[in-house]
Design a protein around this motif. Sequence first.
Motif, PDB file in Angstrom:
ATOM      1  N   ARG A 163     -17.773   5.502 107.744  1.00  0.00           N
ATOM      2  CA  ARG A 163     -17.463   6.866 108.195  1.00  0.00           C
ATOM      3  C   ARG A 163     -17.065   6.849 109.670  1.00  0.00           C
ATOM      4  NH1 ARG A 163     -22.747  10.053 108.560  1.00  0.00           N
ATOM      5  NH2 ARG A 163     -22.798   8.880 110.502  1.00  0.00           N
ATOM      6  N   GLU A 164     -17.791   6.063 110.458  1.00  0.00           N
ATOM      7  CA  GLU A 164     -17.512   6.008 111.898  1.00  0.00           C
ATOM      8  C   GLU A 164     -16.229   5.226 112.196  1.00  0.00           C
ATOM      9  OE1 GLU A 164     -19.011   7.922 114.012  1.00  0.00           O
ATOM     10  OE2 GLU A 164     -20.179   8.636 112.307  1.00  0.00           O
ATOM     11  N   VAL A 165     -16.018   4.096 111.521  1.00  0.00           N
ATOM     12  CA  VAL A 165     -14.789   3.306 111.752  1.00  0.00           C
ATOM     13  C   VAL A 165     -13.574   4.176 111.432  1.00  0.00           C
ATOM     14  CG1 VAL A 165     -13.445   1.274 111.057  1.00  0.00           C
ATOM     15  CG2 VAL A 165     -15.944   1.099 111.222  1.00  0.00           C
ATOM     16  N   ALA A 166     -13.695   4.974 110.378  1.00  0.00           N
ATOM     17  CA  ALA A 166     -12.568   5.796 109.919  1.00  0.00           C
ATOM     18  C   ALA A 166     -12.136   6.849 110.939  1.00  0.00           C
ATOM     19  CB  ALA A 166     -12.921   6.458 108.588  1.00  0.00           C
ATOM     20  N   ARG A 167     -12.970   7.124 111.924  1.00  0.00           N
ATOM     21  CA  ARG A 167     -12.564   8.069 112.978  1.00  0.00           C
ATOM     22  C   ARG A 167     -11.432   7.509 113.823  1.00  0.00           C
ATOM     23  NH1 ARG A 167     -16.539  12.103 113.651  1.00  0.00           N
ATOM     24  NH2 ARG A 167     -18.625  11.448 113.033  1.00  0.00           N
ATOM     25  N   HIS A 168     -11.287   6.175 113.806  1.00  0.00           N
ATOM     26  CA  HIS A 168     -10.267   5.544 114.657  1.00  0.00           C
ATOM     27  C   HIS A 168      -8.929   5.522 113.913  1.00  0.00           C
ATOM     28  CE1 HIS A 168     -12.865   4.004 117.954  1.00  0.00           C
ATOM     29  NE2 HIS A 168     -13.785   4.210 117.023  1.00  0.00           N
ATOM     30  N   SER A 169      -7.987   6.307 114.425  1.00  0.00           N
ATOM     31  CA  SER A 169      -6.724   6.450 113.697  1.00  0.00           C
ATOM     32  C   SER A 169      -5.881   5.181 113.753  1.00  0.00           C
ATOM     33  CB  SER A 169      -5.952   7.644 114.250  1.00  0.00           C
ATOM     34  OG  SER A 169      -5.838   7.511 115.647  1.00  0.00           O
ATOM     35  N   SER A 170      -6.141   4.287 114.735  1.00  0.00           N
ATOM     36  CA  SER A 170      -5.356   3.048 114.807  1.00  0.00           C
ATOM     37  C   SER A 170      -5.703   2.091 113.666  1.00  0.00           C
ATOM     38  CB  SER A 170      -5.609   2.341 116.146  1.00  0.00           C
ATOM     39  OG  SER A 170      -6.970   1.918 116.217  1.00  0.00           O
ATOM     40  N   VAL A 171      -6.895   2.276 113.059  1.00  0.00           N
ATOM     41  CA  VAL A 171      -7.373   1.323 112.046  1.00  0.00           C
ATOM     42  C   VAL A 171      -6.536   1.450 110.768  1.00  0.00           C
ATOM     43  CG1 VAL A 171      -9.321   0.766 110.526  1.00  0.00           C
ATOM     44  CG2 VAL A 171      -9.715   1.175 112.960  1.00  0.00           C
ATOM     45  N   GLU A 172      -6.083   0.276 110.286  1.00  0.00           N
ATOM     46  CA  GLU A 172      -5.235   0.248 109.082  1.00  0.00           C
ATOM     47  C   GLU A 172      -6.000  -0.237 107.864  1.00  0.00           C
ATOM     48  OE1 GLU A 172      -2.087  -2.272 110.422  1.00  0.00           O
ATOM     49  OE2 GLU A 172      -1.242  -0.700 111.723  1.00  0.00           O
ATOM     50  N   HIS A 173      -6.969  -1.127 108.094  1.00  0.00           N
ATOM     51  CA  HIS A 173      -7.684  -1.694 106.946  1.00  0.00           C
ATOM     52  C   HIS A 173      -9.155  -1.934 107.306  1.00  0.00           C
ATOM     53  CE1 HIS A 173      -7.927  -3.681 103.065  1.00  0.00           C
ATOM     54  NE2 HIS A 173      -8.778  -4.510 103.638  1.00  0.00           N
ATOM     55  N   ILE A 174     -10.039  -1.559 106.376  1.00  0.00           N
ATOM     56  CA  ILE A 174     -11.483  -1.764 106.589  1.00  0.00           C
ATOM     57  C   ILE A 174     -12.042  -2.499 105.377  1.00  0.00           C
ATOM     58  CG2 ILE A 174     -13.689  -0.652 107.127  1.00  0.00           C
ATOM     59  CD1 ILE A 174     -12.045   1.976 107.685  1.00  0.00           C
ATOM     60  N   ASP A 175     -12.519  -3.740 105.586  1.00  0.00           N
ATOM     61  CA  ASP A 175     -13.249  -4.443 104.538  1.00  0.00           C
ATOM     62  C   ASP A 175     -14.731  -4.223 104.763  1.00  0.00           C
ATOM     63  OD1 ASP A 175     -11.265  -5.794 102.983  1.00  0.00           O
ATOM     64  OD2 ASP A 175     -10.935  -7.159 104.685  1.00  0.00           O
ATOM     65  N   ILE A 176     -15.484  -4.046 103.662  1.00  0.00           N
ATOM     66  CA  ILE A 176     -16.939  -4.028 103.776  1.00  0.00           C
ATOM     67  C   ILE A 176     -17.503  -4.999 102.757  1.00  0.00           C
ATOM     68  CG2 ILE A 176     -17.021  -1.892 102.365  1.00  0.00           C
ATOM     69  CD1 ILE A 176     -19.799  -1.383 103.747  1.00  0.00           C
ATOM     70  N   CYS A 177     -18.454  -5.829 103.204  1.00  0.00           N
ATOM     71  CA  CYS A 177     -19.120  -6.756 102.300  1.00  0.00           C
ATOM     72  C   CYS A 177     -20.625  -6.481 102.319  1.00  0.00           C
ATOM     73  CB  CYS A 177     -18.828  -8.199 102.697  1.00  0.00           C
ATOM     74  SG  CYS A 177     -19.640  -9.363 101.588  1.00  0.00           S
ATOM     75  N   GLU A 178     -21.081  -5.818 101.282  1.00  0.00           N
ATOM     76  CA  GLU A 178     -22.505  -5.464 101.132  1.00  0.00           C
ATOM     77  C   GLU A 178     -23.056  -6.270  99.961  1.00  0.00           C
ATOM     78  OE1 GLU A 178     -25.198  -3.328 102.248  1.00  0.00           O
ATOM     79  OE2 GLU A 178     -26.162  -4.245 100.495  1.00  0.00           O
ATOM     80  N   ILE A 179     -24.234  -6.825 100.134  1.00  0.00           N
ATOM     81  CA  ILE A 179     -24.791  -7.707  99.102  1.00  0.00           C
ATOM     82  C   ILE A 179     -25.306  -6.939  97.890  1.00  0.00           C
ATOM     83  CG2 ILE A 179     -27.218  -7.843  99.896  1.00  0.00           C
ATOM     84  CD1 ILE A 179     -26.918 -10.952  99.604  1.00  0.00           C
ATOM     85  N   ASP A 180     -25.729  -5.687  98.101  1.00  0.00           N
ATOM     86  CA  ASP A 180     -26.502  -5.001  97.072  1.00  0.00           C
ATOM     87  C   ASP A 180     -25.789  -3.738  96.565  1.00  0.00           C
ATOM     88  OD1 ASP A 180     -28.456  -3.931  95.474  1.00  0.00           O
ATOM     89  OD2 ASP A 180     -30.095  -4.283  96.903  1.00  0.00           O
ATOM     90  N   LYS A 181     -25.239  -3.840  95.343  1.00  0.00           N
ATOM     91  CA  LYS A 181     -24.519  -2.710  94.746  1.00  0.00           C
ATOM     92  C   LYS A 181     -25.420  -1.477  94.605  1.00  0.00           C
ATOM     93  CE  LYS A 181     -20.978  -1.186  91.959  1.00  0.00           C
ATOM     94  NZ  LYS A 181     -21.587  -0.207  91.116  1.00  0.00           N
ATOM     95  N   MET A 182     -26.730  -1.710  94.415  1.00  0.00           N
ATOM     96  CA  MET A 182     -27.644  -0.573  94.239  1.00  0.00           C
ATOM     97  C   MET A 182     -27.690   0.298  95.503  1.00  0.00           C
ATOM     98  SD  MET A 182     -31.613  -0.442  92.961  1.00  0.00           S
ATOM     99  CE  MET A 182     -31.391  -1.033  91.296  1.00  0.00           C
ATOM    100  N   VAL A 183     -27.580  -0.331  96.674  1.00  0.00           N
ATOM    101  CA  VAL A 183     -27.571   0.437  97.927  1.00  0.00           C
ATOM    102  C   VAL A 183     -26.346   1.359  97.958  1.00  0.00           C
ATOM    103  CG1 VAL A 183     -27.423   0.298 100.451  1.00  0.00           C
ATOM    104  CG2 VAL A 183     -28.848  -1.340  99.203  1.00  0.00           C
ATOM    105  N   VAL A 184     -25.222   0.843  97.517  1.00  0.00           N
ATOM    106  CA  VAL A 184     -23.985   1.631  97.502  1.00  0.00           C
ATOM    107  C   VAL A 184     -24.137   2.818  96.543  1.00  0.00           C
ATOM    108  CG1 VAL A 184     -21.499   1.587  97.004  1.00  0.00           C
ATOM    109  CG2 VAL A 184     -22.618  -0.447  98.001  1.00  0.00           C
ATOM    110  N   ASP A 185     -24.593   2.544  95.334  1.00  0.00           N
ATOM    111  CA  ASP A 185     -24.704   3.600  94.315  1.00  0.00           C
ATOM    112  C   ASP A 185     -25.718   4.680  94.716  1.00  0.00           C
ATOM    113  OD1 ASP A 185     -22.868   2.195  92.870  1.00  0.00           O
ATOM    114  OD2 ASP A 185     -24.341   1.202  91.579  1.00  0.00           O
ATOM    115  N   VAL A 186     -26.860   4.235  95.207  1.00  0.00           N
ATOM    116  CA  VAL A 186     -27.915   5.170  95.604  1.00  0.00           C
ATOM    117  C   VAL A 186     -27.443   6.037  96.790  1.00  0.00           C
ATOM    118  CG1 VAL A 186     -30.166   5.192  96.777  1.00  0.00           C
ATOM    119  CG2 VAL A 186     -29.879   3.895  94.662  1.00  0.00           C
ATOM    120  N   SER A 187     -26.720   5.422  97.717  1.00  0.00           N
ATOM    121  CA  SER A 187     -26.229   6.183  98.876  1.00  0.00           C
ATOM    122  C   SER A 187     -25.233   7.243  98.436  1.00  0.00           C
ATOM    123  CB  SER A 187     -25.581   5.247  99.902  1.00  0.00           C
ATOM    124  OG  SER A 187     -26.530   4.301 100.323  1.00  0.00           O
TER     125      SER A 187
END
Length: 292
Positions: free
Chosen positions: A94-118
């Motif tokens: 959410r914070e990285v996306a505030r930067h309009s210069s950014v073209e690509h954001i990779d995220i590597c999270e180990i735990d899919k459950m954290v993503v789903d629960v969030s």
Amino acid sequence: VIPGWFSEISPMWPGEAHSLKVEKILFQGKSDYQDVMVFQSATYGKVLVLDGVIQLTERDECAYQEMITHLPLCSIPNPKKVLVIGGGDGGVLREVARHSSVEHIDICEIDKMVVDVSKEYFPDVAVGYEDPRVTLHVGDGVAFLKAAQEGSYDAVIVDSSDPIGPAQELFEKPFFESVAKALRPGGVMCTQAESIWLHMHIIENIVANCRQIFKGSVNYAWTTVPTYPSGVIGFMVCSTEGPEVDFKNPINPIDEKENQNTSTPPLKFYNREIHAAAFCLPSFAKKVIESK
Ligand code: AAT
């Protein structure tokens, strides 16, 4: 243990435990990596807990997510490609996306459950996933960085849990070496680097490793997060050899352009003054960090 309260007990902060009054437990599960829990607290909104350790609360997550993101990104001109390790809740996205210069954001999270629960319980944090520039990779950040293309990122943000459990290697020298390799010359890293009140031994070790690996600049910054152990948390903020990065004088301010993306609410914590102030250290910490 007080009935009806959550107490954060861990060998990483022996002899103390911050407690929050629980209104209701909303989710409890066990992933392949850790215990995952969400509860409604009386005074900090919803709380995400992994292996008994608080990862975020709705009330104070802004302090951590804004600082770990904007300390590096506001220090370099036009960041375009950004990698987030950990941070499965989506707040750093959410914070990285505030930067309009950014073209690509990779995220590597180990735990899919954290993503789903969030996504289910913390929509104002997981909103970060809605940005079309984001690509989610579920896996170990250590392996992801080993396989990353050399010199390909402008910034790597390591939003990692504590070094007991799946994040252990994210605090070790080989990991920092692969971060430096994945960065372009003059690229920046910002990594969760624990508390000056509790973890000077861990910090000393990170600083010593980073001084060997990052030939640009190596700094420690910190901020207040009331629900993290001791109420403060720090960041290791480094750059690779190349165009010089002066972290203490941010050259890519976000204050003026914060409302560009109208679906995201304005910044709550970060500003230019607090960015510069974050690098001022109490004498006891300064002495140790500068001696490394
Ligand atoms: N933004 C919330 C703060 C966090 S979250 C840390 C995330 O790192 C968790 O979602 C966890 O699953 C993920 N993680 C842990 N190990 C790895 C790994 N090896 N690779 C990728 N992701 C990983 C940090 C809270 C700090 C708490 C301070 N006490």
